[in-house]
Design a protein around this motif. Structure first.
Motif, mmCIF file in Angstrom:
data_model
loop_
_atom_site.group_PDB
_atom_site.id
_atom_site.type_symbol
_atom_site.label_atom_id
_atom_site.label_comp_id
_atom_site.label_asym_id
_atom_site.label_seq_id
_atom_site.Cartn_x
_atom_site.Cartn_y
_atom_site.Cartn_z
ATOM 1 N N GLY A 210 0.724 -1.507 -0.735
ATOM 2 C CA GLY A 210 -0.139 0.179 0.091
ATOM 3 C C GLY A 210 0.933 1.415 0.271
ATOM 4 O O GLY A 210 0.403 2.419 -1.012
ATOM 5 N N GLY B 124 -7.637 1.764 -8.786
ATOM 6 C CA GLY B 124 -8.508 -0.437 -9.188
ATOM 7 C C GLY B 124 -7.653 -0.821 -10.472
ATOM 8 O O GLY B 124 -7.110 -0.739 -11.064
ATOM 9 N N THR C 49 -10.676 -7.410 -11.356
ATOM 10 C CA THR C 49 -10.435 -8.452 -10.609
ATOM 11 C C THR C 49 -9.711 -9.539 -11.483
ATOM 12 O O THR C 49 -9.713 -10.135 -12.552
ATOM 13 C CB THR C 49 -11.519 -8.896 -10.129
ATOM 14 N N ASP D 15 -7.391 -6.015 -6.951
ATOM 15 C CA ASP D 15 -8.571 -5.662 -5.528
ATOM 16 C C ASP D 15 -7.497 -6.061 -4.097
ATOM 17 O O ASP D 15 -8.152 -4.551 -3.632
ATOM 18 C CB ASP D 15 -9.452 -6.399 -5.488
ATOM 19 N N PRO D 16 -6.797 -6.836 -4.065
ATOM 20 C CA PRO D 16 -5.984 -6.259 -2.375
ATOM 21 C C PRO D 16 -4.701 -5.149 -2.952
ATOM 22 O O PRO D 16 -4.879 -4.831 -1.682
ATOM 23 C CB PRO D 16 -4.995 -8.353 -2.494
ATOM 24 N N ALA E 282 -5.334 -2.843 -4.773
ATOM 25 C CA ALA E 282 -5.970 -1.100 -3.983
ATOM 26 C C ALA E 282 -6.364 -0.750 -2.980
ATOM 27 O O ALA E 282 -6.689 0.038 -2.973
ATOM 28 C CB ALA E 282 -6.977 -1.542 -5.621
ATOM 29 N N ASN E 283 -7.121 -1.785 -1.951
ATOM 30 C CA ASN E 283 -7.565 -1.828 -0.782
ATOM 31 C C ASN E 283 -6.093 -1.799 -0.301
ATOM 32 O O ASN E 283 -6.738 -0.284 0.937
ATOM 33 C CB ASN E 283 -8.162 -3.238 -0.444
ATOM 34 N N MET F 140 -6.142 2.467 -0.853
ATOM 35 C CA MET F 140 -7.094 2.942 -0.529
ATOM 36 C C MET F 140 -6.848 3.416 1.368
ATOM 37 O O MET F 140 -6.715 4.050 1.865
ATOM 38 C CB MET F 140 -8.230 2.347 -0.297
ATOM 39 N N HIS F 141 -6.335 1.978 1.289
ATOM 40 C CA HIS F 141 -6.160 2.199 3.540
ATOM 41 C C HIS F 141 -5.152 3.171 3.826
ATOM 42 O O HIS F 141 -5.506 3.412 4.565
ATOM 43 C CB HIS F 141 -6.309 0.768 3.557
ATOM 44 N N ASP G 49 -10.319 6.419 -3.733
ATOM 45 C CA ASP G 49 -11.026 5.141 -2.849
ATOM 46 C C ASP G 49 -11.071 4.363 -4.358
ATOM 47 O O ASP G 49 -9.479 4.408 -4.828
ATOM 48 C CB ASP G 49 -12.374 5.711 -3.712
ATOM 49 N N ALA G 50 -11.215 3.071 -4.296
ATOM 50 C CA ALA G 50 -10.955 1.687 -4.917
ATOM 51 C C ALA G 50 -12.116 1.464 -5.365
ATOM 52 O O ALA G 50 -12.931 1.672 -5.874
ATOM 53 C CB ALA G 50 -10.466 0.863 -4.025
ATOM 54 N N GLY H 183 -17.632 -0.738 -7.387
ATOM 55 C CA GLY H 183 -17.056 0.353 -5.509
ATOM 56 C C GLY H 183 -16.913 1.878 -6.552
ATOM 57 O O GLY H 183 -17.687 2.263 -6.583
#
Length: 192
Positions: free
Chosen positions: A58, A75, A78, A82-83, A85-86, A89-90, A100-101, A119
């Protein structure tokens, strides 16, 4: 070779490189998603879904996209993106410019709202497509195509590991910026 913007982020990058070398590079005979044959496989999902690596991913990927002007979301296709982007985002939630994601399905849903991009609302917005590894760039470009149909403005593709086998040229040919956190030189591997 990419270098992170601060010594702490470069330490994260070196830590991730070591994890990839130790736990995510497999040698043998493999067929890549592009259909190409390879004698090694970089299995980044092993690390993008790992509690030790995800926070560093991240931070590294957020650092990689920090200078892309005006982006509001990240993003990609898929499942690989996915992981990532998360994680971005975090990590971005701690900054003055949170992102955002979004998730790009391989095909639009055949039920509900029938969406292909889930999303964040991406219509009219600048976004970055993420990938774990890239060989030909076709997965990222499939995501770009879906995002453009949704009215988004994809401006860059950012990958954790660049296999140095043509993805950069394919992405740049579409008018997008190419960003890679780690390449084969970093991992001591040869392009195939």
């Amino acid at each position: 070779m990419t270098v992170a913007s601060t010594p702490a982020l470069e330490a994260d990058r070196q830590y991730l490189i070591a994890l990839i070398q130790d736990e995510a590079v497999f040698h043998g005979d493999f067929t890549l998603s592009s259909g190409k044959k390879a004698t090694y496989y970089v299995d980044m999902r092993k690390l993008t879904l790992d509690h030790r690596a995800a926070p560093a991913i991240g931070r590294i990927m957020l650092d990689l996209v920090r200078d892309v002007d005006g982006i509001v979301a990240v993003g990609g296709l898929t499942l690989g993106a996915d992981p990532i982007a998360n994680a971005v985002m975090h990590e971005s939630a701690r900054t003055p410019r949170p992102l955002d994601a979004f998730v790009v399905r391989k095909e639009p849903k055949d039920h509900g709202r029938g969406r292909q991009v889930e999303g964040a609302d991406v219509a009219g917005k600048r976004v970055v497509v993420l990938e774990d590894t890239s060989t030909t760039g076709q997965s990222a470009l499939k995501a770009v195509e879906a995002l453009r149909r949704e009215g988004a403005e994809p401006v860059a593709v950012a990958v954790i590991v660049d296999r140095k086998t043509g993805a950069q040229a394919a992405v740049e040919a579409e008018g997008l910026q190419w960003l890679a956190a780690i390449d084969l030189d970093d991992l001591g591997l040869e392009p195939q």
